[in-house]
Design a protein around this motif. Structure first.
Motif, PDB file in Angstrom:
ATOM      1  N   THR A 195       0.677  -1.184   0.051  1.00 42.57           N
ATOM      2  CA  THR A 195       0.017  -0.085   0.077  1.00 42.57           C
ATOM      3  C   THR A 195       0.684   1.317   0.073  1.00 42.57           C
ATOM      4  N   GLU A 196       1.867   1.142   0.838  1.00 35.53           N
ATOM      5  CA  GLU A 196       2.616   2.530   1.016  1.00 35.53           C
ATOM      6  C   GLU A 196       3.432   2.880  -0.249  1.00 35.53           C
ATOM      7  N   GLN A 197       3.976   1.962  -0.964  1.00 32.80           N
ATOM      8  CA  GLN A 197       4.651   2.047  -2.168  1.00 32.80           C
ATOM      9  C   GLN A 197       3.741   2.386  -3.442  1.00 32.80           C
ATOM     10  N   ILE A 252       0.835   4.285  -2.796  1.00 33.25           N
ATOM     11  CA  ILE A 252       0.651   5.662  -2.645  1.00 33.25           C
ATOM     12  C   ILE A 252       1.592   6.306  -2.920  1.00 33.25           C
ATOM     13  N   ALA A 253       2.813   6.260  -2.687  1.00 32.52           N
ATOM     14  CA  ALA A 253       3.938   6.987  -2.966  1.00 32.52           C
ATOM     15  C   ALA A 253       4.223   7.053  -4.359  1.00 32.52           C
ATOM     16  N   VAL A 286      -5.541   9.658  -2.494  1.00 29.39           N
ATOM     17  CA  VAL A 286      -4.748   8.554  -1.694  1.00 29.39           C
ATOM     18  C   VAL A 286      -6.119   7.861  -1.328  1.00 29.39           C
ATOM     19  N   THR A 292      -6.917   5.662  -4.288  1.00 29.47           N
ATOM     20  CA  THR A 292      -5.841   4.486  -4.442  1.00 29.47           C
ATOM     21  C   THR A 292      -6.082   3.515  -3.488  1.00 29.47           C
ATOM     22  N   ARG A 293      -6.493   3.754  -2.140  1.00 26.05           N
ATOM     23  CA  ARG A 293      -6.473   2.824  -1.080  1.00 26.05           C
ATOM     24  C   ARG A 293      -7.994   1.881  -1.522  1.00 26.05           C
ATOM     25  N   ASN A 324      -5.775  12.290   5.038  1.00 25.91           N
ATOM     26  CA  ASN A 324      -4.262  11.986   3.876  1.00 25.91           C
ATOM     27  C   ASN A 324      -4.188  13.464   3.381  1.00 25.91           C
TER      28      ASN A 324
END
Length: 445
Positions: free
Chosen positions: A59-61, A63-64, A158, A161-162, A439
């Protein structure tokens, strides 16, 4: 006399089963002319295998990557830079004006000395300080508005994306559950095949098992295609910067601590980017109204001039003021007042809407949580136990294949409901994070 609905409920499953049986009887008749195959029917599509060497993205990758390359967010950031330049423009002082004149004086009567003529003048406009401050405030409000627009775009991006990530995880969980169903159906079919070949069961049972396998594999293919569709949507948000092939990491079981409803309302009123944006519009309209009211006296103009002829040299000081007699700026003032009223109405209306929206989302999250507890602690265990009993009874000849397939269908339905409830819980959490502005950058630089 039985109702028409109950009769239809009994006739339709029987007709459906007959149609499947007739379609597959022709296949089994053709299969009798060919050597017997112990595996599943040829019409079934084989399972798709994932390449273990594919890169894995969490998830973090994701979103970045989306925040670094999304064109809408980059456009909003560029608009904010332009608004910052507007503040410098509003603070700029007016330039002075210089005039120069030159000529020649010719004598037409006696006593006049002919010669060159020269004159020049300089003037400096001076703004009304109240109008100037209102203009600077409006530019600052515009810059703050653009900053909140960046936060709003980032918050929506964000959250979206989630949601796509959880949709992909939902379809992955559905694909995994369906793969287990296919494996279990294949085991059941093998047992059915042995009983059919030994004469202990009718050929209809193998036909029914084959039909169930075909349907299960179609669901498996559909779920895996939906996973790929979610990846494409994520890549679209990232402007095509994700790898061509990759695997999605995560789990729908990830949980967070539930926030109190009053605390949620406080977070919304403080950090919601849409409310902040509307508040910036109100401040901008209020500054525009002050500017329209101050524009009735736009400012003064200081002048100094000097002229020279062959006999005299003259110097003059002067001041110019525009007197608001004919145009008292009634139109711009009324227009600015109406814009301020409209902005305030939108702000108050959106506050009331968000309060109800937070309450509705919080209720949805609570219902999903209770549903997960009920399904995971009761229904799933009971369905699994019922399937084990049906399988054992079928092995001892006490039940038919339809009882086993019905028990497996019930288990599949309960598992699907549990997976859907977990996704609804994550969806509600994403919505609450979006409403509370989790976010966004709470302190825009």
């Amino acid at each position: 006399m039985r109702p028409l609905t109950s009769v239809a409920q009994q006739v339709m499953p029987h007709a459906w089963r007959c149609a499947i049986g007739l379609s597959l009887l022709s296949q089994s008749a053709f299969a009798q002319q060919t050597p017997a195959v112990s595996g599943p029917p040829a019409a079934a599509v084989g399972p798709i295998t994932y390449n273990a060497a594919l890169p894995e993205l969490g998830t973090e990758q994701l979103i970045a990557t989306v925040l670094a390359h999304n064109p809408q967010l980059r456009a909003a950031q560029s608009a904010r830079n332009a608004a910052r330049s507007g503040i410098q423009t509003a603070k700029a002082l007016p330039n002075p004006r210089l005039d120069w004149h030159q000529g020649h004086n010719s004598a037409r009567i006696a006593g006049v000395t002919p010669g060159p003529l020269r004159s020049w003048s300089i003037s400096q406009p001076i703004d009304n300080p109240f109008a100037r401050q209102a203009r600077v405030d409006a530019a600052s409000a515009t810059e703050l508005e653009s900053a909140h627009q960046v936060g709003l775009t980032r918050n929506e991006l964000v959250s979206q994306t989630r949601l796509y990530i959880y949709q992909g995880l939902l379809h992955q969980a559905q694909a995994a559950a369906t793969a287990d169903d296919v494996q279990l159906l294949e085991q059941v079919r093998e047992r059915v095949r042995l009983r059919v070949e030994s004469g202990e069961a009718a050929r209809y049972e193998i036909i029914k098992a084959d039909a169930e396998i075909i349907t299960a594999r179609e669901r498996l293919q559909t779920a895996r295609l939906m996973v790929e569709q979610s990846k494409i949507q994520l890549n679209q948000l990232a402007a095509g910067q994700l790898p061509a092939q990759w695997r999605l990491l995560g789990d729908l079981k990830d949980t967070q601590e539930l926030v109190d409803l009053n605390q949620l309302h406080q977070l919304v009123s403080t950090h919601n980017p849409e409310l902040n944006l509307l508040q910036a519009e109100v401040d901008k309209a209020r500054a525009a109204l002050r500017g329209a009211q101050s524009s009735r006296w736009p400012g003064v103009e200081l002048r100094y001039s000097q002229s020279q002829d062959p006999e005299f040299r003259q110097s003059q000081w002067g001041i110019g003021v525009q007197i608001p007699l004919l145009d008292r700026r009634a139109g711009p003032i009324a227009q600015a007042s109406a814009e301020l009223e409209r902005a305030e109405i939108r702000l108050e209306g959106r506050k009331a809407e968000l309060r109800q929206q937070v309450l509705l989302t919080w209720k949805s999250l609570e219902m999903a949580r209770l549903r997960i507890e009920a399904l995971s602690q009761g229904s799933v265990r009971e369905a699994e136990a019922a399937l084990r009993v049906a399988q054992a009874a079928y092995r001892f000849g006490e039940r038919g294949i339809l009882d086993v397939l019905d028990a497996q269908r019930v288990l599949r339905s309960v598992r699907a409901d549990l997976i859907e409830a977990r996704y609804q819980l994550q969806e509600a959490r994403v919505m609450l994070d979006r409403l509370t502005g989790q976010n966004t950058e709470h302190a825009p630089s």
